[in-house]
Design a protein around this motif. Structure first.
Motif, PDB file in Angstrom:
ATOM      1  N   GLU A   1      -3.294   2.598   4.022  1.00 22.19           N
ATOM      2  CA  GLU A   1      -2.649   1.444   3.283  1.00 22.19           C
ATOM      3  C   GLU A   1      -1.413   0.241   3.266  1.00 22.19           C
ATOM      4  O   GLU A   1      -1.065  -0.242   2.870  1.00 22.19           O
TER       5      GLU A   1
ATOM      6  N   SER B   1      -6.690   7.983  -0.059  1.00 25.90           N
ATOM      7  CA  SER B   1      -5.898   8.100   0.807  1.00 25.90           C
ATOM      8  C   SER B   1      -5.449   9.950   1.267  1.00 25.90           C
ATOM      9  O   SER B   1      -5.779   9.884   2.305  1.00 25.90           O
TER      10      SER B   1
ATOM     11  N   ASP C   1      -7.511   1.513   4.937  1.00 22.95           N
ATOM     12  CA  ASP C   1      -7.363   1.912   3.226  1.00 22.95           C
ATOM     13  C   ASP C   1      -6.932   1.035   2.638  1.00 22.95           C
ATOM     14  O   ASP C   1      -5.752   0.750   3.077  1.00 22.95           O
TER      15      ASP C   1
HETATM   16 MG   LIG Z   1      -4.318   5.252  -1.498  1.00 29.34          MG
END
Ligand SMILES: [Mg+2]
Ligand SMILES: Nc1ncnc2c1ncn2[C@@H]1O[C@H](COP(=O)(O)OP(=O)(O)OP(=O)(O)O)[C@@H](O)[C@H]1O
Length: 250
Positions: free
Chosen positions: A102, A60, A175
């Protein structure tokens, strides 16, 4: 180069095209906490590239660096031939880079339609209009009036991706789209990502779900402790059990 790195890509009769994205030796930190140590990767137009590795390896953070949210302290990021290393996130987004975070950040009080409408403001003439997005994700159509907060996890994931498409990206940073979803729902996210590729989008996919990656990606980068430890084709990962055991959750 790490010893496991593939020596070269398959020889091709075609001239290699210029990469749509080049990440060159970036170092990124949150304050004093250093996270990325010289990450390099590239994406060819139309490719699906997977960014893999266990929790906390820096997947990330790599996306945040590319989007200008946590700019690298050194190194260079080039998108479609333009240096974006220190560009502000809104400009990077307008240039054609879309980020699907995410945590599926939708507006829970707004309807599906409103969530999409809010996201379409930056797109200009590149914007995927609502008709194009619903053609790609027909399951969204009957949900247009539903409040975002009442959607299932899979529906929220679909909306998050659809919303990012409203800004007309050429490259999508996705993500962990399969995280926390039931196997059947993961399958439908898989089909959505495939449909995006068929639209000509280039995709970087951060994932821990190996099956998802092996059936979808062209090439794979594996991170560990903020460094690229492996770079190769999906077939290389499929055939190397020791590699998977060492760096991935299997
Ligand atoms: Mg991540
Ligand atoms: N805002 C932040 N401030 C300080 N440290 C952070 C911040 N965000 C992430 N980190 C740390 O940076 C490291 C890399 O995190 P990152 O989220 O990039 O990993 P990841 O590979 O995406 O992991 P996951 O699979 O769990 O999503 C971790 O040690 C994490 O604790």
């Amino acid at each position: 180069m790490p010893p496991e790195a593939a020596v070269a890509a398959e020889p091709s009769a075609q001239q290699p095209s210029a990469p749509i994205l080049q990440v060159d030796n970036i170092h990124t930190a949150y304050g004093k906490s250093r996270i990325l140590f010289g990450v390099s990767l590239d994406v060819q137009p139309g490719e699906i590239v997977a960014l893999m590795g266990r929790n906390g390896v820096g997947k990330s953070t790599t996306f945040r660096s590319i989007m200008g949210l946590t700019p690298p302290t050194s190194g260079r990021i080039v998108f479609q031939g333009q240096d974006i290393t220190n560009a502000p996130p809104n400009r990077i987004n307008r240039m054609g880079l879309g980020w699907v975070p995410e945590d599926r950040r939708i507006f829970p009080e707004l309807t599906v339609w409103e969530n999409l409408d809010v996201a379409s403001t930056h797109g200009g003439d590149k914007a995927w209009d609502l008709a194009r997005v619903t053609k790609l994700f027909p399951d969204l159509e009957p949900l247009m009036g539903r409040t975002g907060g009442y959607l299932s996890g899979g529906q929220q994931q679909m909306l998050t991706i659809a919303r990012t498409l409203m800004s007309g990206p050429q490259l999508l940073l996705l993500d962990e789209p399969s995280e926390g979803l039931a196997p059947l729902v993961v399958r439908s996210v898989f089909d959505q990502v495939k449909a995006l590729r068929e639209q000509g989008l280039s995709i970087v996919l951060a994932e821990q779900n190996l099956e998802f990656v092996l059936d979808l990606a062209d090439r794979v980068y594996i991170l560990e402790k903020g460094e690229v430890r492996f770079e190769g084709t999906t077939d290389d990962v499929r055939s190397d059990k020791a590699l998977r055991k060492r760096y991935l959750t299997v």
